[in-house]
Design a protein around this motif. Structure first.
Motif, short mmCIF file in Angstrom:
data_model
loop_
_atom_site.label_atom_id
_atom_site.label_comp_id
_atom_site.label_asym_id
_atom_site.label_seq_id
_atom_site.Cartn_x
_atom_site.Cartn_y
_atom_site.Cartn_z
N CYS A 1 -27.38 46.33 23.63
CA CYS A 1 -26.22 45.45 23.54
C CYS A 1 -26.64 43.99 23.41
CB CYS A 1 -25.33 45.61 24.78
SG CYS A 1 -23.75 44.73 24.68
N VAL A 2 -25.91 43.28 22.59
CA VAL A 2 -26.04 41.83 22.44
C VAL A 2 -24.82 41.18 23.07
CG1 VAL A 2 -25.99 39.93 20.77
CG2 VAL A 2 -27.44 41.93 20.35
N LEU A 3 -25.04 40.19 23.93
CA LEU A 3 -23.94 39.43 24.53
C LEU A 3 -23.99 38.01 23.99
CD1 LEU A 3 -21.58 39.11 26.52
CD2 LEU A 3 -23.27 38.55 28.29
N ARG A 4 -23.02 37.68 23.13
CA ARG A 4 -22.95 36.32 22.58
C ARG A 4 -22.22 35.40 23.56
NH1 ARG A 4 -20.93 38.43 16.74
NH2 ARG A 4 -22.97 38.95 15.82
N LEU A 5 -22.78 34.21 23.73
CA LEU A 5 -22.23 33.23 24.65
C LEU A 5 -22.17 31.86 23.98
CD1 LEU A 5 -24.38 34.16 27.79
CD2 LEU A 5 -22.00 34.85 27.37
N PRO A 6 -21.25 30.99 24.40
CA PRO A 6 -21.19 29.63 23.86
C PRO A 6 -21.98 28.66 24.74
CG PRO A 6 -19.21 30.07 25.11
CD PRO A 6 -20.11 31.28 25.27
N LEU A 7 -21.57 27.42 24.75
CA LEU A 7 -22.21 26.36 25.54
C LEU A 7 -22.17 26.72 27.03
CD1 LEU A 7 -23.32 23.44 25.88
CD2 LEU A 7 -20.92 22.69 25.93
N LEU A 8 -23.34 26.76 27.67
CA LEU A 8 -23.42 27.13 29.08
C LEU A 8 -23.66 25.90 29.96
CD1 LEU A 8 -25.66 30.34 28.91
CD2 LEU A 8 -23.15 30.21 28.99
N TYR A 9 -23.16 25.98 31.18
CA TYR A 9 -23.46 24.98 32.19
C TYR A 9 -23.37 25.68 33.53
CZ TYR A 9 -18.54 24.72 33.55
OH TYR A 9 -17.29 25.03 34.02
N GLY A 10 -24.02 25.11 34.53
CA GLY A 10 -24.00 25.72 35.86
C GLY A 10 -24.97 25.01 36.77
N PRO A 11 -25.27 25.58 37.93
CA PRO A 11 -26.24 24.97 38.84
C PRO A 11 -27.54 24.66 38.11
CG PRO A 11 -25.12 26.80 39.91
CD PRO A 11 -24.70 26.83 38.49
N PHE A 12 -28.01 23.42 38.25
CA PHE A 12 -29.11 22.96 37.41
C PHE A 12 -30.22 22.33 38.24
CE2 PHE A 12 -25.86 19.74 37.85
CZ PHE A 12 -26.55 18.57 38.13
N GLY B 1 -23.83 47.69 21.14
CA GLY B 1 -23.43 46.87 20.00
C GLY B 1 -23.27 45.41 20.37
N ILE B 2 -22.20 44.78 19.89
CA ILE B 2 -21.96 43.36 20.12
C ILE B 2 -20.82 43.16 21.11
CG2 ILE B 2 -21.37 41.14 19.07
CD1 ILE B 2 -23.96 42.14 17.99
N ALA B 3 -21.06 42.34 22.12
CA ALA B 3 -20.02 41.91 23.05
C ALA B 3 -20.06 40.39 23.11
CB ALA B 3 -20.24 42.52 24.43
N GLN B 4 -18.95 39.79 23.54
CA GLN B 4 -18.88 38.33 23.59
C GLN B 4 -18.14 37.90 24.85
OE1 GLN B 4 -18.71 37.49 18.75
NE2 GLN B 4 -16.80 37.37 19.91
N TRP B 5 -18.54 36.74 25.38
CA TRP B 5 -17.83 36.15 26.51
C TRP B 5 -17.79 34.63 26.33
CZ3 TRP B 5 -14.40 37.94 29.60
CH2 TRP B 5 -13.93 37.12 30.64
N SER B 6 -16.66 34.04 26.69
CA SER B 6 -16.52 32.60 26.49
C SER B 6 -15.52 32.03 27.48
CB SER B 6 -16.02 32.32 25.07
OG SER B 6 -15.75 30.94 24.89
N GLY B 7 -15.76 30.78 27.88
CA GLY B 7 -14.73 30.03 28.55
C GLY B 7 -13.55 29.86 27.61
#
Length: 312
Positions: free
Chosen positions: A160-171, A232-238
């Motif tokens: 599986c491929v998980l497509r994601l956009p711009l990420l931010y979080g604890p840095f 296959g392809i999955a996606q997650w986004s804010g």
């Protein structure tokens, strides 16, 4: 898996921005004594992780053969568009060739691979984008990630491929995310001796909180552990659209900096970037997988952990 056996996950790239969030989320599954999570890192190795350089293919093969995991989460990549544009061979080495080695070993071992990809596989001209929409990357980063997707799925269609956009979080430093990297300029603009902070008001982004993505990844792993593999392809986004100018003004409000000190510009980057690559998350939502933390809540929580922010 046999009754009583622990579900073993190899988390590749556990020291990065996303990897740390995933490691923290999976630690909760480990505490139930039904999972075993083995973390790897290339540079920031600690007592909870093993050193692994993805460019050392024999080391990767040896690690996977010894561990024989049930699942492999690949959170390591070259994700900086400008670096990829200037050094496409490095982008390919990490985003394609290393993934090919992992995919080949996983197929031999019978392990499920979940690899992280990007919204930059699209050109940003016709959002929203669904998993089966035709990719059309504009830059070397997007092209390398798309080739990595195809390499993985060709090696094993059950992966599986998980497509994601711009990420931010604890840095660990401001520049780990294109969201938090805006903060120093915003703070500097509060000083009358400094010019206004100029921010891109052209491209629309969908900032996505890494602890939320970690919840998504855990949900996908739980599906696999139950025998309901997502392939296959999955996606997650804010779901909050905003430009960098919008993001900067929200950060300014959190820091109690006059938002008028943030100016909007149209960027002139040498690396081409898409205008709006909004990813549809419907496939995972239909499975009851996902969580979204409101941006203002998440960024306020992140910046509250750094009381000396005004000195940056």
């Amino acid at each position: 898996m046999k009754a009583g056996e622990r579900f073993t996950v190899a988390l590749i790239g556990a020291s990065g921005l996303l990897g740390r969030a995933v490691a923290a989320e999976l630690a909760r599954a480990e505490s139930a004594q039904t999972w075993r999570v083995v973390r790897t890192a290339r540079n920031r190795v600690d007592a909870q992780s093993a050193k692994l350089d993805l460019l050392d293919h024999e080391a990767v093969r040896g690690f996977l053969r010894e561990l024989a995991p049930d699942a492999i989460v690949v959170a390591a990549a070259e994700r900086r568009p400008d670096i990829c544009e200037n050094d496409p061979s490095l982008a390919r080495a990490l985003n394609v060739d290393a993934l090919r080695v992992i995919a080949e070993e996983a197929r031999t071992l019978g392990a499920w691979v979940l690899s992280i990809s990007t919204d930059y596989v699209f050109d940003g001209a016709s959002p929203p984008y669904y998993p089966d929409d035709a990719p059309a990357p504009l830059n070397a980063y997007g092209r390398s990630k798309l080739e990595g997707e195809r390499t993985l799925l060709a090696a094993d269609p059950a992966s599986c491929v998980l497509r994601l956009p711009l990420l931010y979080g604890p840095f660990t430093d401001w520049n780990e995310s294109a969201v938090t990297s805006l903060t120093p300029a915003i703070v500097a603009s509060a000083n009358s001796a400094n010019p206004r902070a100029s921010m891109d008001a052209w491209a629309t982004r969908y900032p996505t909180f890494t602890p939320d993505v970690a919840v998504v990844i855990r949900g996908m792993l739980e599906h696999h552990a139950r025998g309901a593999t997502i392939s296959g392809i999955a996606q997650w986004s804010g779901d909050e659209p905003m430009t960098k100018f919008d993001i900067a003004r929200r950060i300014a409000r959190v820091l109690k900096v006059d938002a008028k000190l943030v100016a909007q510009i149209t960027p002139t980057d040498s690396t081409p970037r898409p205008r709006d690559c909004h990813l549809d998350s419907g496939r995972l939502e239909a499975l009851g997988i996902g969580r979204r933390t409101p941006f203002d809540q998440a960024i306020a929580g992140l910046l509250s952990n750094y009381p000396d922010v005004s000195s940056q």
